[in-house]
Design a protein around this motif. Structure first.
Motif, PDB file in Angstrom:
ATOM      1  N   GLY A 164     -24.237 -32.802  27.192  1.00 16.59           N
ATOM      2  CA  GLY A 164     -25.674 -33.028  27.265  1.00 16.59           C
ATOM      3  C   GLY A 164     -26.405 -31.851  27.879  1.00 16.59           C
ATOM      4  O   GLY A 164     -27.462 -31.429  27.384  1.00 16.59           O
ATOM      5  N   ALA A 165     -25.832 -31.296  28.947  1.00 14.10           N
ATOM      6  CA  ALA A 165     -26.471 -30.173  29.641  1.00 14.10           C
ATOM      7  C   ALA A 165     -26.616 -28.963  28.722  1.00 14.10           C
ATOM      8  O   ALA A 165     -27.698 -28.353  28.636  1.00 14.10           O
ATOM      9  CB  ALA A 165     -25.665 -29.801  30.884  1.00 14.10           C
ATOM     10  N   PHE A 166     -25.552 -28.610  28.036  1.00 13.14           N
ATOM     11  CA  PHE A 166     -25.606 -27.394  27.222  1.00 13.14           C
ATOM     12  C   PHE A 166     -26.289 -27.616  25.885  1.00 13.14           C
ATOM     13  O   PHE A 166     -26.830 -26.666  25.294  1.00 13.14           O
ATOM     14  CB  PHE A 166     -24.197 -26.800  27.075  1.00 13.14           C
ATOM     15  CG  PHE A 166     -23.745 -26.128  28.350  1.00 13.14           C
ATOM     16  CD1 PHE A 166     -24.161 -24.840  28.649  1.00 13.14           C
ATOM     17  CD2 PHE A 166     -22.974 -26.806  29.276  1.00 13.14           C
ATOM     18  CE1 PHE A 166     -23.793 -24.237  29.837  1.00 13.14           C
ATOM     19  CE2 PHE A 166     -22.597 -26.211  30.471  1.00 13.14           C
ATOM     20  CZ  PHE A 166     -23.014 -24.921  30.755  1.00 13.14           C
ATOM     21  N   LEU A 167     -26.340 -28.849  25.413  1.00 15.94           N
ATOM     22  CA  LEU A 167     -27.177 -29.160  24.251  1.00 15.94           C
ATOM     23  C   LEU A 167     -28.644 -28.965  24.624  1.00 15.94           C
ATOM     24  O   LEU A 167     -29.424 -28.377  23.855  1.00 15.94           O
ATOM     25  CB  LEU A 167     -26.933 -30.605  23.798  1.00 15.94           C
ATOM     26  CG  LEU A 167     -27.863 -31.129  22.688  1.00 15.94           C
ATOM     27  CD1 LEU A 167     -27.706 -30.291  21.417  1.00 15.94           C
ATOM     28  CD2 LEU A 167     -27.575 -32.605  22.394  1.00 15.94           C
ATOM     29  N   LEU A 168     -29.022 -29.422  25.807  1.00 15.97           N
ATOM     30  CA  LEU A 168     -30.399 -29.258  26.270  1.00 15.97           C
ATOM     31  C   LEU A 168     -30.746 -27.782  26.432  1.00 15.97           C
ATOM     32  O   LEU A 168     -31.840 -27.338  26.036  1.00 15.97           O
ATOM     33  CB  LEU A 168     -30.606 -29.998  27.588  1.00 15.97           C
ATOM     34  CG  LEU A 168     -32.033 -29.986  28.168  1.00 15.97           C
ATOM     35  CD1 LEU A 168     -33.037 -30.533  27.159  1.00 15.97           C
ATOM     36  CD2 LEU A 168     -32.083 -30.784  29.467  1.00 15.97           C
ATOM     37  N   LEU A 169     -29.824 -27.004  26.992  1.00 12.23           N
ATOM     38  CA  LEU A 169     -30.069 -25.566  27.146  1.00 12.23           C
ATOM     39  C   LEU A 169     -30.161 -24.870  25.785  1.00 12.23           C
ATOM     40  O   LEU A 169     -30.928 -23.918  25.622  1.00 12.23           O
ATOM     41  CB  LEU A 169     -28.966 -24.924  27.995  1.00 12.23           C
ATOM     42  CG  LEU A 169     -28.968 -25.319  29.483  1.00 12.23           C
ATOM     43  CD1 LEU A 169     -27.757 -24.726  30.186  1.00 12.23           C
ATOM     44  CD2 LEU A 169     -30.255 -24.852  30.161  1.00 12.23           C
ATOM     45  N   LEU A 170     -29.405 -25.350  24.815  1.00 11.77           N
ATOM     46  CA  LEU A 170     -29.489 -24.796  23.452  1.00 11.77           C
ATOM     47  C   LEU A 170     -30.865 -25.075  22.857  1.00 11.77           C
ATOM     48  O   LEU A 170     -31.472 -24.205  22.214  1.00 11.77           O
ATOM     49  CB  LEU A 170     -28.393 -25.413  22.578  1.00 11.77           C
ATOM     50  CG  LEU A 170     -28.391 -24.992  21.101  1.00 11.77           C
ATOM     51  CD1 LEU A 170     -28.045 -23.510  20.966  1.00 11.77           C
ATOM     52  CD2 LEU A 170     -27.392 -25.839  20.306  1.00 11.77           C
ATOM     53  N   LEU A 171     -31.383 -26.278  23.090  1.00 14.32           N
ATOM     54  CA  LEU A 171     -32.682 -26.658  22.529  1.00 14.32           C
ATOM     55  C   LEU A 171     -33.847 -25.978  23.243  1.00 14.32           C
ATOM     56  O   LEU A 171     -34.890 -25.725  22.634  1.00 14.32           O
ATOM     57  CB  LEU A 171     -32.858 -28.182  22.624  1.00 14.32           C
ATOM     58  CG  LEU A 171     -31.918 -29.032  21.764  1.00 14.32           C
ATOM     59  CD1 LEU A 171     -32.094 -30.508  22.076  1.00 14.32           C
ATOM     60  CD2 LEU A 171     -32.166 -28.760  20.273  1.00 14.32           C
ATOM     61  N   THR A 172     -33.686 -25.685  24.535  1.00 13.33           N
ATOM     62  CA  THR A 172     -34.792 -25.111  25.301  1.00 13.33           C
ATOM     63  C   THR A 172     -34.780 -23.588  25.304  1.00 13.33           C
ATOM     64  O   THR A 172     -35.795 -22.963  25.606  1.00 13.33           O
ATOM     65  CB  THR A 172     -34.765 -25.620  26.754  1.00 13.33           C
ATOM     66  OG1 THR A 172     -33.482 -25.329  27.336  1.00 13.33           O
ATOM     67  CG2 THR A 172     -35.004 -27.110  26.810  1.00 13.33           C
ATOM     68  N   GLY A 173     -33.619 -22.986  25.019  1.00 15.47           N
ATOM     69  CA  GLY A 173     -33.554 -21.523  24.937  1.00 15.47           C
ATOM     70  C   GLY A 173     -33.326 -20.855  26.280  1.00 15.47           C
ATOM     71  O   GLY A 173     -33.251 -21.501  27.335  1.00 15.47           O
ATOM     72  N   GLU A 174     -33.238 -19.540  26.275  1.00 13.74           N
ATOM     73  CA  GLU A 174     -32.880 -18.757  27.461  1.00 13.74           C
ATOM     74  C   GLU A 174     -33.888 -18.801  28.607  1.00 13.74           C
ATOM     75  O   GLU A 174     -33.491 -18.640  29.759  1.00 13.74           O
ATOM     76  CB  GLU A 174     -32.622 -17.293  27.068  1.00 13.74           C
ATOM     77  CG  GLU A 174     -31.320 -17.107  26.302  1.00 13.74           C
ATOM     78  CD  GLU A 174     -30.989 -15.639  26.098  1.00 13.74           C
ATOM     79  OE1 GLU A 174     -31.484 -14.801  26.878  1.00 13.74           O
ATOM     80  OE2 GLU A 174     -30.247 -15.337  25.150  1.00 13.74           O
ATOM     81  N   PRO A 175     -35.194 -18.956  28.357  1.00 15.75           N
ATOM     82  CA  PRO A 175     -36.146 -18.921  29.484  1.00 15.75           C
ATOM     83  C   PRO A 175     -35.814 -19.871  30.635  1.00 15.75           C
ATOM     84  O   PRO A 175     -36.097 -19.568  31.790  1.00 15.75           O
ATOM     85  CB  PRO A 175     -37.478 -19.299  28.820  1.00 15.75           C
ATOM     86  CG  PRO A 175     -37.334 -18.869  27.400  1.00 15.75           C
ATOM     87  CD  PRO A 175     -35.899 -19.088  27.061  1.00 15.75           C
ATOM     88  N   LEU A 176     -35.212 -21.017  30.320  1.00 20.52           N
ATOM     89  CA  LEU A 176     -34.903 -21.996  31.363  1.00 20.52           C
ATOM     90  C   LEU A 176     -33.458 -21.902  31.869  1.00 20.52           C
ATOM     91  O   LEU A 176     -33.062 -22.658  32.762  1.00 20.52           O
ATOM     92  CB  LEU A 176     -35.159 -23.417  30.850  1.00 20.52           C
ATOM     93  CG  LEU A 176     -36.628 -23.832  30.737  1.00 20.52           C
ATOM     94  CD1 LEU A 176     -36.739 -25.202  30.093  1.00 20.52           C
ATOM     95  CD2 LEU A 176     -37.281 -23.857  32.117  1.00 20.52           C
ATOM     96  N   LEU A 177     -32.680 -20.965  31.319  1.00 19.10           N
ATOM     97  CA  LEU A 177     -31.253 -20.893  31.657  1.00 19.10           C
ATOM     98  C   LEU A 177     -31.029 -20.632  33.145  1.00 19.10           C
ATOM     99  O   LEU A 177     -30.284 -21.351  33.816  1.00 19.10           O
ATOM    100  CB  LEU A 177     -30.576 -19.804  30.815  1.00 19.10           C
ATOM    101  CG  LEU A 177     -29.060 -19.707  30.938  1.00 19.10           C
ATOM    102  CD1 LEU A 177     -28.385 -20.985  30.465  1.00 19.10           C
ATOM    103  CD2 LEU A 177     -28.538 -18.511  30.138  1.00 19.10           C
ATOM    104  N   GLU A 178     -31.690 -19.606  33.670  1.00 18.92           N
ATOM    105  CA  GLU A 178     -31.495 -19.257  35.087  1.00 18.92           C
ATOM    106  C   GLU A 178     -32.018 -20.359  36.005  1.00 18.92           C
ATOM    107  O   GLU A 178     -31.385 -20.700  37.010  1.00 18.92           O
ATOM    108  CB  GLU A 178     -32.172 -17.923  35.410  1.00 18.92           C
ATOM    109  CG  GLU A 178     -31.439 -16.731  34.833  1.00 18.92           C
ATOM    110  CD  GLU A 178     -31.997 -15.409  35.344  1.00 18.92           C
ATOM    111  OE1 GLU A 178     -32.710 -15.418  36.372  1.00 18.92           O
ATOM    112  OE2 GLU A 178     -31.722 -14.385  34.715  1.00 18.92           O
ATOM    113  N   LYS A 179     -33.175 -20.930  35.660  1.00 18.34           N
ATOM    114  CA  LYS A 179     -33.724 -22.029  36.472  1.00 18.34           C
ATOM    115  C   LYS A 179     -32.767 -23.215  36.495  1.00 18.34           C
ATOM    116  O   LYS A 179     -32.588 -23.866  37.526  1.00 18.34           O
ATOM    117  CB  LYS A 179     -35.084 -22.481  35.911  1.00 18.34           C
ATOM    118  CG  LYS A 179     -36.255 -21.602  36.329  1.00 18.34           C
ATOM    119  CD  LYS A 179     -37.557 -22.215  35.874  1.00 18.34           C
ATOM    120  CE  LYS A 179     -38.752 -21.370  36.338  1.00 18.34           C
ATOM    121  NZ  LYS A 179     -40.037 -21.955  35.906  1.00 18.34           N
ATOM    122  N   ALA A 180     -32.163 -23.487  35.343  1.00 23.26           N
ATOM    123  CA  ALA A 180     -31.248 -24.624  35.250  1.00 23.26           C
ATOM    124  C   ALA A 180     -30.051 -24.440  36.178  1.00 23.26           C
ATOM    125  O   ALA A 180     -29.653 -25.364  36.883  1.00 23.26           O
ATOM    126  CB  ALA A 180     -30.774 -24.792  33.806  1.00 23.26           C
TER     127      ALA A 180
END
Length: 426
Positions: free
Chosen positions: A256-272
């Protein structure tokens, strides 16, 4: 082996005493204790790694990422304001409402996921009311462990017991554990109000300002919110179905976590990844290795075996011993390795002629899950909430939690003792 057992006990007790003293951060102590277990030759590195419960670690990391990304949408502020308005802005009512939501959520998700969702809501509400969030958080910790006891999927010990004893189905857990959990929660309600109402007084103007706010304005990114809610729904469904899908809960959470990161893209990766409580994660790792020293040298197994021998096979005495031993041990040790030790011991009792093991399994489940409320390190949810609270500037110390958690844990085990006797042993 005897010298190694003594060394393991000494290392564990010294680390534990230092954790209680709070002179040094518990994560540093747990990791140093873990390293000592390996350096002293009590466990080798491979064995130590084997004892780290990566299912717990993966579940925590996955849900922290999902919650961290979802927090960017303003959803938790929205839920906080809705809850506050429903409770008419009264702090005591809000505390009880969030406590009950936590208990129910912990039964049908798992308790760690639930507190990760509820804690940000709590901070938003208490910030607006200018009150200390700690009383709210303590009630939620306790409710999460109580609620998680009610079902097969609510707490790791129940999952382990259900996996080992195939006839104990999802419905069997609900039928046998949910009634006593409802009784315990009803007993806690007036106690929570009595203990905390004076600590959470808020001025009428703060309550009024809360009631006048527009909650819909708090949603900052509706497109991101839609993605988060969709992934969260899929992840929660995965938790319900993970046994039938033959997937561990960590696999569901990380997917679920990495599916969400795939859908939201890199801008939120570091914040996540910044939203992950790495200090708490490493405390868990250290704690698992610390306990591995006691497991590998036979200390836990020896204690459990001797305790069971004392009862002489009497069902009432054995049930009560398992219940209370599990509760006290789970308050001070991680309940996962303890339950892993107790399961084969109870199964061996069946081979020795005890035909009905059911009261023993429910005693183990109630003791191990409810015992986690006894101390701050007794359960995963406790540590997660303490970590989040410390990050917000409101540290929950070991002793501060102990004065509330331990007496309430004892009450829950007393009620469980009466329940087990009346339902199974009369």
């Amino acid at each position: 082996m005897e010298q190694q057992a003594i060394a393991a006990i000494i290392i564990f007790l010294v680390v534990y005493a230092l954790i209680i003293s709070e002179k040094i951060h518990r994560t540093i102590l747990a990791m140093l204790g873990a390293v000592l277990m390996v350096v002293a030759g009590i466990v080798d590195q491979e064995t130590a790694l084997h004892h780290i419960d990566f299912n717990t670690i993966g579940l925590l990391v996955g849900m922290m990422i999902i919650v961290g990304v979802t927090a960017e949408t303003g959803l938790f502020k929205y839920v906080a304001l809705k809850a506050a308005k429903w409770a008419k802005g009264k702090p005591t009512r809000i505390m009880i409402a969030l406590m009950l939501i936590t208990a129910v959520g912990s039964a049908f998700l798992d308790n760690v996921t639930t507190v990760l969702l509820i804690a940000p809501v709590t901070f938003s509400i208490t910030r607006q009311l200018r009150i200390n969030p700690v009383p709210f958080l303590i009630t939620q910790i306790i409710a999460s462990n109580v609620g998680g006891t009610a079902t097969l999927i609510g707490d790791p010990p129940n999952i382990m017991i259900g996996s080992a004893v195939k006839e104990l189905t999802f419905l069997a857990f609900i039928n046998n554990l949910t009634p006593v959990i409802i009784i315990i929660l009803l007993a806690y309600l007036p106690l929570f109000i009595l203990m905390f109402r004076k600590q959470i007084q808020s001025k009428p103007e703060y309550q009024q300002s809360l009631m006048e706010m527009d909650e819909s304005a708090l949603i900052t990114d509706r497109r991101l919110l839609a993605k988060c809610l969709a992934v969260l729904a899929v992840t929660i469904a995965g938790f319900f179905l993970h046994q039938s899908l033959h997937l561990e809960s960590a696999t569901v959470a990380l997917s679920g976590a990495f599916l969400l990161l795939l859908l939201t893209g890199e801008p939120l990766l570091e914040k996540a990844f910044r939203s992950v409580e790495w200090i708490t994660i490493f405390f868990f790792i250290g704690l698992f290795v610390l306990v591995s020293g006691l497991v590998e040298t036979g200390v836990i197994a020896k204690l459990a075996e001797k305790a069971i021998e004392v009862t002489g096979g009497n069902m009432f005495a054995t049930s009560m011993l398992i219940l209370w031993l599990s509760a006290i041990a789970s308050a001070f040790l991680d309940n996962i390795p303890f339950v892993a030790t107790m399961i084969p011991l109870i199964q061996d009792m069946g081979n020795m002629g005890i035909s009905n093991l059911e009261p023993l399994w429910w005693s183990l489940a109630l003791g191990a899950c409810l015992g986690g409320n006894g101390t701050l390190i007794g359960a995963s949810a406790n540590l997660i909430v303490a970590g989040l609270s410390g990050k917000e500037g409101y540290p929950i110390t070991f002793l501060k939690y102990l004065k509330y958690g331990f007496p309430l844990m004892i009450l829950s085990i007393l009620l469980s003792s009466v329940y087990i006797y009346l339902r199974y042993l009369m």
